[in-house]
Write a protein that holds these residues in place. Structure first.
Motif, PDB file in Angstrom:
ATOM      1  N   ALA A  48      -5.513  87.549  13.154  1.00 22.16           N
ATOM      2  CA  ALA A  48      -4.135  88.154  12.747  1.00 22.16           C
ATOM      3  C   ALA A  48      -4.261  89.062  11.297  1.00 22.16           C
ATOM      4  CB  ALA A  48      -3.073  87.165  12.343  1.00 22.16           C
ATOM      5  N   ALA A  49      -5.007  88.656  10.314  1.00 26.81           N
ATOM      6  CA  ALA A  49      -5.379  89.447   9.117  1.00 26.81           C
ATOM      7  C   ALA A  49      -5.883  90.733   9.520  1.00 26.81           C
ATOM      8  CB  ALA A  49      -6.106  88.567   7.877  1.00 26.81           C
ATOM      9  N   TYR A  50      -6.977  90.552  10.452  1.00 25.16           N
ATOM     10  CA  TYR A  50      -7.786  91.864  10.732  1.00 25.16           C
ATOM     11  C   TYR A  50      -6.806  92.780  11.411  1.00 25.16           C
ATOM     12  CZ  TYR A  50     -10.873  94.623  13.532  1.00 25.16           C
ATOM     13  OH  TYR A  50     -11.238  95.859  14.063  1.00 25.16           O
ATOM     14  N   PHE A 117     -17.575  74.563  20.079  1.00 26.96           N
ATOM     15  CA  PHE A 117     -17.782  75.197  18.559  1.00 26.96           C
ATOM     16  C   PHE A 117     -18.248  76.301  18.401  1.00 26.96           C
ATOM     17  CE2 PHE A 117     -20.470  74.820  14.884  1.00 26.96           C
ATOM     18  CZ  PHE A 117     -19.487  74.161  13.981  1.00 26.96           C
ATOM     19  N   LYS A 118     -19.533  76.219  19.346  1.00 27.52           N
ATOM     20  CA  LYS A 118     -19.927  77.626  19.400  1.00 27.52           C
ATOM     21  C   LYS A 118     -19.211  78.918  19.664  1.00 27.52           C
ATOM     22  CE  LYS A 118     -24.769  75.910  20.259  1.00 27.52           C
ATOM     23  NZ  LYS A 118     -26.012  76.227  21.105  1.00 27.52           N
ATOM     24  N   PHE A 119     -18.036  78.554  20.516  1.00 34.08           N
ATOM     25  CA  PHE A 119     -17.103  79.814  21.001  1.00 34.08           C
ATOM     26  C   PHE A 119     -16.283  79.995  19.508  1.00 34.08           C
ATOM     27  CE2 PHE A 119     -13.089  80.607  22.961  1.00 34.08           C
ATOM     28  CZ  PHE A 119     -13.123  82.047  23.166  1.00 34.08           C
ATOM     29  N   TRP A 120     -16.013  79.128  18.779  1.00 35.56           N
ATOM     30  CA  TRP A 120     -15.210  79.161  17.573  1.00 35.56           C
ATOM     31  C   TRP A 120     -15.959  80.061  16.571  1.00 35.56           C
ATOM     32  CZ3 TRP A 120     -16.821  76.924  12.893  1.00 35.56           C
ATOM     33  CH2 TRP A 120     -15.794  77.233  11.950  1.00 35.56           C
ATOM     34  N   TYR A 121     -17.202  79.421  16.538  1.00 35.82           N
ATOM     35  CA  TYR A 121     -18.136  80.099  15.234  1.00 35.82           C
ATOM     36  C   TYR A 121     -18.311  81.587  15.787  1.00 35.82           C
ATOM     37  CZ  TYR A 121     -21.913  80.496  12.193  1.00 35.82           C
ATOM     38  OH  TYR A 121     -22.933  80.743  11.041  1.00 35.82           O
ATOM     39  N   SER A 122     -18.852  81.861  16.845  1.00 36.87           N
ATOM     40  CA  SER A 122     -19.064  83.089  17.338  1.00 36.87           C
ATOM     41  C   SER A 122     -17.894  83.999  17.084  1.00 36.87           C
ATOM     42  CB  SER A 122     -19.695  83.155  18.765  1.00 36.87           C
ATOM     43  OG  SER A 122     -21.021  82.518  18.851  1.00 36.87           O
ATOM     44  N   PHE A 123     -16.701  83.509  17.451  1.00 41.12           N
ATOM     45  CA  PHE A 123     -15.126  84.101  17.490  1.00 41.12           C
ATOM     46  C   PHE A 123     -15.081  84.572  15.944  1.00 41.12           C
ATOM     47  CE2 PHE A 123     -10.774  84.180  16.890  1.00 41.12           C
ATOM     48  CZ  PHE A 123     -10.141  84.648  17.878  1.00 41.12           C
ATOM     49  N   THR A 124     -15.323  83.522  15.104  1.00 38.06           N
ATOM     50  CA  THR A 124     -14.808  83.651  13.564  1.00 38.06           C
ATOM     51  C   THR A 124     -15.764  84.630  12.975  1.00 38.06           C
ATOM     52  OG1 THR A 124     -14.128  81.521  13.669  1.00 38.06           O
ATOM     53  CG2 THR A 124     -14.547  82.546  11.206  1.00 38.06           C
ATOM     54  N   LYS A 125     -17.122  84.525  13.365  1.00 36.99           N
ATOM     55  CA  LYS A 125     -18.248  85.596  12.571  1.00 36.99           C
ATOM     56  C   LYS A 125     -17.909  87.062  13.198  1.00 36.99           C
ATOM     57  CE  LYS A 125     -22.279  84.204  13.855  1.00 36.99           C
ATOM     58  NZ  LYS A 125     -23.487  83.980  14.384  1.00 36.99           N
ATOM     59  N   ALA A 126     -17.533  87.101  14.494  1.00 41.31           N
ATOM     60  CA  ALA A 126     -17.318  88.539  15.128  1.00 41.31           C
ATOM     61  C   ALA A 126     -16.063  89.157  14.297  1.00 41.31           C
ATOM     62  CB  ALA A 126     -16.944  88.502  16.458  1.00 41.31           C
ATOM     63  N   ILE A 127     -15.151  88.386  14.072  1.00 49.44           N
ATOM     64  CA  ILE A 127     -13.808  88.848  13.461  1.00 49.44           C
ATOM     65  C   ILE A 127     -14.200  89.218  11.714  1.00 49.44           C
ATOM     66  CG2 ILE A 127     -11.592  88.365  12.635  1.00 49.44           C
ATOM     67  CD1 ILE A 127     -11.083  86.930  15.314  1.00 49.44           C
ATOM     68  N   ALA A 128     -15.011  88.402  11.366  1.00 46.86           N
ATOM     69  CA  ALA A 128     -15.394  88.635   9.907  1.00 46.86           C
ATOM     70  C   ALA A 128     -16.055  89.838   9.720  1.00 46.86           C
ATOM     71  CB  ALA A 128     -16.238  87.283   9.307  1.00 46.86           C
ATOM     72  N   ILE A 129     -17.254  90.067  10.774  1.00 51.84           N
ATOM     73  CA  ILE A 129     -18.012  91.087  10.726  1.00 51.84           C
ATOM     74  C   ILE A 129     -17.183  92.657  10.913  1.00 51.84           C
ATOM     75  CG2 ILE A 129     -19.792  92.410  12.054  1.00 51.84           C
ATOM     76  CD1 ILE A 129     -21.319  89.601  12.395  1.00 51.84           C
ATOM     77  N   ALA A 130     -16.181  92.256  11.940  1.00 51.84           N
ATOM     78  CA  ALA A 130     -15.488  93.394  12.134  1.00 51.84           C
ATOM     79  C   ALA A 130     -14.527  93.761  10.861  1.00 51.84           C
ATOM     80  CB  ALA A 130     -14.329  93.254  13.244  1.00 51.84           C
ATOM     81  N   MET A 131     -14.139  92.532  10.228  1.00 56.00           N
ATOM     82  CA  MET A 131     -13.141  92.999   8.977  1.00 56.00           C
ATOM     83  C   MET A 131     -14.036  93.594   7.934  1.00 56.00           C
ATOM     84  SD  MET A 131     -10.125  92.387   7.228  1.00 56.00           S
ATOM     85  CE  MET A 131      -9.486  90.606   8.110  1.00 56.00           C
ATOM     86  N   ILE A 132     -15.455  93.426   7.843  1.00 58.99           N
ATOM     87  CA  ILE A 132     -16.011  93.884   6.800  1.00 58.99           C
ATOM     88  C   ILE A 132     -16.403  95.295   7.118  1.00 58.99           C
ATOM     89  CG2 ILE A 132     -18.705  93.934   5.905  1.00 58.99           C
ATOM     90  CD1 ILE A 132     -18.483  90.990   6.042  1.00 58.99           C
ATOM     91  N   CYS A 133     -16.677  95.786   8.427  1.00 60.61           N
ATOM     92  CA  CYS A 133     -16.755  97.149   9.195  1.00 60.61           C
ATOM     93  C   CYS A 133     -15.660  97.981   8.718  1.00 60.61           C
ATOM     94  CB  CYS A 133     -16.888  96.995  10.370  1.00 60.61           C
ATOM     95  SG  CYS A 133     -18.360  96.509  11.167  1.00 60.61           S
TER      96      CYS A 133
END
Length: 194
Positions: A48-50, A117-133
């Motif tokens: 949501a923040a993204y 767990f891997k779904f959540w972890y990949s989901f969170t990492k992807a959003i964090a990377i997109a936020m950094i972009c």
């Protein structure tokens, strides 16, 4: 001639810092593993923040589109069984994913291709990377965003339609909500002596 020292060289400072950060990261992942609700609430808040950031910046639509395609790919892997039943359709193999037909057969629960767990972890990492972009103007490529949105919804609809047909054809449900739950006898705490 010099004698060769057979002991390995001590690790450098950069390697020790990397190992410390890596160990700390793994420690927090291990602590977060049993707290599924908290993990997903935090991931949705990050998403949501993204979304709010992209909305107010009015840009980075290509990054958002790539994020959406990646998350759709993760979701499909989450819904798909680990062993595809299409590969065992015509064979009589005993190790195929089938429901038990006799009392002597073992029940095998639904195993996902991508665990939660891997779904959540990949989901969170992807959003964090997109936020950094979104902090780099070079990645803000001007596009006509309604076409990307329309294309994403068409892709999402076709992909989910195919996945739902696959679920119906092979009769599996990837969620435990609504499934029959079997319970044994309640433990009364009484000990029967013989």
């Amino acid at each position: 001639m010099e004698a060769l020292d057979s002991s390995p060289a001590p690790p450098g400072t950069a390697f020790r810092i990397y190992k410390t950060i890596s160990n700390r990261h793994q420690y927090y992942l291990d602590k977060a593993t049993p707290h599924m609700t908290i993990r997903w609430v935090s991931a949705v808040l990050l998403a949501a923040a993204y979304g709010v950031r992209v909305f107010f910046l009015q840009g980075w639509y290509i990054v958002t589109y790539a994020l959406g395609i990646y998350l759709l790919n993760l979701f499909i892997a989450f819904l798909t069984p680990k062993i595809d039943p299409a590969g065992f359709e015509d064979s009589d193999a005993d190790d195929g994913p089938s429901l038990p037909t006799k009392n002597s057969e073992e029940f095998r629960p639904f195993m996902r291709r991508l665990p939660e767990f891997k779904f959540w972890y990949s989901f969170t990492k992807a959003i964090a990377i997109a936020m950094i972009c979104t902090f780099f103007d070079a990645l803000n490529i001007p596009v006509f965003w309604p076409i990307l949105v329309m294309y994403f919804f068409i892709l999402f609809t076709l992909t989910m339609k195919r996945q739902i047909k696959h679920m119906i054809k092979y009769r599996y449900l990837p969620f435990s909500h609504g499934k029959t739950k079997y319970r044994g006898k309640e433990d009364t705490g009484k000990v029967v002596s013989s």
